[in-house]
Design an enzyme around this catalytic site. Structure first.
Site, PDB file in Angstrom:
ATOM      1  N   GLY A 278     -25.614  29.699  68.112  1.00  0.00           N
ATOM      2  CA  GLY A 278     -25.995  30.827  67.270  1.00  0.00           C
ATOM      3  C   GLY A 278     -25.603  32.188  67.822  1.00  0.00           C
ATOM      4  O   GLY A 278     -26.029  33.211  67.293  1.00  0.00           O
ATOM      5  N   TYR A 364     -23.761  34.105  52.026  1.00  0.00           N
ATOM      6  CA  TYR A 364     -24.656  34.790  52.959  1.00  0.00           C
ATOM      7  C   TYR A 364     -24.564  36.310  52.854  1.00  0.00           C
ATOM      8  O   TYR A 364     -25.135  37.002  53.690  1.00  0.00           O
ATOM      9  CB  TYR A 364     -24.287  34.488  54.422  1.00  0.00           C
ATOM     10  CG  TYR A 364     -24.130  33.072  54.840  1.00  0.00           C
ATOM     11  CD1 TYR A 364     -24.963  32.065  54.373  1.00  0.00           C
ATOM     12  CD2 TYR A 364     -23.157  32.737  55.781  1.00  0.00           C
ATOM     13  CE1 TYR A 364     -24.813  30.768  54.818  1.00  0.00           C
ATOM     14  CE2 TYR A 364     -23.006  31.441  56.232  1.00  0.00           C
ATOM     15  CZ  TYR A 364     -23.834  30.461  55.743  1.00  0.00           C
ATOM     16  OH  TYR A 364     -23.684  29.189  56.195  1.00  0.00           O
ATOM     17  N   CYS A 391     -13.178  31.500  39.047  1.00  0.00           N
ATOM     18  CA  CYS A 391     -13.848  31.901  37.809  1.00  0.00           C
ATOM     19  C   CYS A 391     -15.319  32.223  38.051  1.00  0.00           C
ATOM     20  O   CYS A 391     -16.209  31.551  37.517  1.00  0.00           O
ATOM     21  CB  CYS A 391     -13.695  30.806  36.769  1.00  0.00           C
ATOM     22  SG  CYS A 391     -11.982  30.427  36.465  1.00  0.00           S
TER      23      CYS A 391
END
Ligand SMILES: *Cc1c(COP(=O)(O)O)cnc(C)c1O
Length: 463
Positions: A278, A364, A391
Site C-alpha cells: 500500500g 477511484y 460509450c
C-alpha cells in the site's frame, strides 16, 4: 485533502468545483521526474524518448494505445526495496499490480518474492520459474482448486482469510499429506489511504479476521490445533497509496499485541509478521512518496520497539509493495483523435483508448498527469480533459490537465505512472482490444504482453 482519492472516498459530480485544478505549469514541455519512469526524457528536438527510443518510432512499431515499461527502472526499484529491507526481511511483490512472465523473471533475478491471489497469477508465476517457496497465496475466497494447486506446488505460505478457510486449507493439506506454512490475515482496525488513517476497533470490510472481540486469537487457537497447518505468522494490510508510516505503527502495535497474547496463551512465539503493502507513489508532482530506505528504517524500528515492549524476540518482517514497484515504471501512449473545445468550459481531447486500459480514474477518481510527447510546443496552456473512446461519459483518463493549445489530431500524448493497476485491470469494454505491454531497456523494445487481436475476441465468442 487527499491527492489520489480512494475507492471508499468521495465521488464528485461531473462539474469541477472551482479551484480543483491548480494553475498551469510554467513549462508544458517539462517532464517531472517524480511521475515519469527513470529513463524518460525529452530530446532537444522535442520528442520524448524512453530507454533511448523515440516514442514516435515506438508508436509506429507497436501501435497505440500501448503501455511502455522501463525495465531498468522496474529492476532498480526491486533492488531498492530488496536492499532497503536487507537480509532480515522479505519483500513480496504484489502480483496483482501487474504480472507477466517477464516480470516474474525480473523479480526472481532481483531477489524478490511474489504474492499471488488467483489461479491465473499462480500459473503465471510458476510458468516463469518462480520457486514455489517464494510465492504467497492471498485472497478472501480462494477456491479449493486454487488451494490444492498452491499446496501441491509447495508455496511458501498461504495467508488464511476466514474461519472457513482455515478448515478448508487444513483439509486439503491433510489429503495431500502436507504440512502447509500459513499466516493469518488479521484486520487491525486501521484504514489508511494517502495521508490519513483511521484507527477503529472494528473494520467493515471483507478481508481478514478481526482482532476485535478475540476473533483473531480464536483463529490462532484453531490453526495451532491442526496438524496439517504450520502457523508461521500474522499478516496485516491496511490500505493503498499510503504516504505516512503512522498507520503501520498502529497496525504493528496491535499485531504485536496479538503475538504477545499467543505466547502467553500457547507458549509459542510466532516467527513472522507481514505488514502488507500500500505504499504510495507520485501520480502527480504534488505527491511526495518516501524512499524504500526510509520506509524500511521506519517499519523496522516500529516492529523492534513494539516487540521489545512486549518482551518478544523480533520476528522476521515482510512487506508487499505492488504499486510502489510497478506504478512509476510505465506510461500509456495514446494518439489524439479529436480535439473538441467547449466554449467557456474546457477542451475535450479524445484518445484511442480510455477506461478499458485505465479504469482507475473512473473507479477511484484517481489523478494523473499527461504530456504531449511526439513534439515540443511553444503554444500557451489550455485546460483539457483527456477522455477515451468508450460509450460512457465517465470514460475519463485525466480529469484536469493543461495541454499546449495547438494540440491536434495525430499528436501522441502519454500518461505516466500507469505501471500498476492499469493493464491488470484492463477490460474488453466495447470489445476493445487490450493494449500490449512493451518493455524498453537500453535502446531495445520487446513486447512482453502482446496486443489483443480480433481473433482473440472471436476465439472466446463461440457462437
Ligand atoms: C493489494 C495488496 C498489496 C499491494 O498493494 P499496493 O498498493 O500495490 O502496494 C499488498 N498486500 C495485499 C494483501 C494486497 O491486497
Amino acid at each position: 485533502m487527499s491527492r489520489s482519492a480512494h475507492p471508499a472516498g468521495p465521488r464528485h459530480a461531473d462539474v469541477m468545483p472551482e479551484g480543483h485544478y491548480s494553475a498551469p505549469p510554467s513549462d508544458l514541455n517539462a517532464l517531472d521526474s517524480r511521475v515519469w519512469a527513470r529513463t524518460v526524457s525529452r530530446t532537444p528536438q522535442g520528442a520524448v524518448t524512453v530507454g533511448g527510443l523515440d516514442v514516435r518510432q515506438l508508436a509506429e512499431e507497436f501501435g497505440t494505445p500501448a503501455y511502455f515499461l522501463d525495465e531498468s527502472d522496474f529492476r532498480a526499484r526491486c533492488r531498492a526495496w530488496r536492499d532497503a529491507f536487507g537480509d532480515e526481511a522479505d519483500v513480496f511483490y504484489a502480483g496483482k499490480a501487474f504480472l507477466s512472465r517477464a516480470v516474474v523473471r525480473w523479480l526472481y533475478e532481483e531477489g524478490l518474492n511474489l504474492d499471488v491471489c488467483s489461479q491465473g497469477e499462480l500459473t503465471t508465476a510458476l510458468a516463469a520459474g518462480m520457486p514455489a517457496e517464494r510465492i504467497a497465496l492471498h485472497g478472501n475466497n480462494k477456491s479449493t482448486e486454487e488451494i490444492r494447486r498452491a499446496i501441491e506446488a509447495g508455496v511458501g505460505r498461504i495467508v488464511l482469510d476466514s474461519f472457513q478457510e482455515i478448515v478448508r486449507v487444513a483439509h486439503i493439506a491433510d489429503r495431500l499429506g502436507r504440512r502447509q506454512p500459513v499466516q493469518i490475515r488479521v484486520t487491525v482496525g486501521v484504514e489508511a489511504h494517502t495521508h490519513e488513517f483511521i484507527a477503529t476497533a472494528h473494520e467493515d470490510q471483507k478481508f481478514g479476521i478481526a482482532l476485535a472481540d478475540g476473533q483473531a486469537a480464536e483463529a490462532v487457537r484453531r490453526v495451532l490445533q491442526l496438524e496439517s497447518l504450520e502457523l508461521v505468522g500474522i499478516h496485516s494490510h491496511i490500505g493503498s497509496q499510503i504516504f505516512d508510516t503512522s498507520g503501520f505503527e498502529v497496525a504493528a502495535h496491535r499485531v504485536v499485541e496479538l503475538l504477545r497474547q499467543v505466547r502467553d496463551e500457547h507458549g509459542v512465539e510466532l516467527p513472522e509478521i507481514d505488514l502488507g503493502g500500500g505504499l504510495g507513489i507520485a501520480y502527480t508532482p504534488e505527491d511526495d512518496p518516501r524512499e524504500p530506505q526510509e520506509i524500511a528504517k521506519a517499519l523496522g524500528a516500529i516492529v523492534t520497539r513494539e516487540c521489545e515492549g512486549a518482551g518478544l524476540a523480533v520476528p522476521r518482517l515482510s512487506v508487499e509493495p505492488g504499486r510502489a514497484i510497478a506504478g512509476p515504471t510505465a506510461f500509456t501512449l495514446y494518439e489524439v483523435g479529436t480535439v473538441k473545445p467547449l466554449e467557456g468550459l474546457r477542451t475535450y481531447v479524445s484518445v484511442d483508448g480510455g477506461m478499458s486500459d485505465n479504469i482507475r480514474t473512473a473507479l477511484y477518481d484517481a489523478q494523473y498527469t499527461v504530456s504531449l510527447v511526439s513534439r515540443a510546443s511553444d503554444a500557451g496552456p489550455m485546460l483539457t480533459r483527456v477522455v477515451g473512446k468508450h460509450c460512457e461519459s465517465g470514460d475519463i483518463v485525466v480529469r484536469d490537465a493543461f495541454m499546449p493549445a495547438d494540440l491536434a489530431p495525430g499528436d501522441l500524448i502519454a500518461v505516466p505512472a500507469t505501471g500498476a493497476y492499469c493493464r491488470s485491470m484492463a477490460s474488453n469494454y466495447n470489445h476493445a482490444l487490450r493494449p500490449p505491454v512493451v518493455a524498453v531497456r537500453d535502446g531495445e523494445a520487446r513486447v512482453i504482453v502482446r496486443r489483443e487481436t480480433e481473433a482473440d475476441l472471436m476465439s472466446l465468442d463461440v457462437g
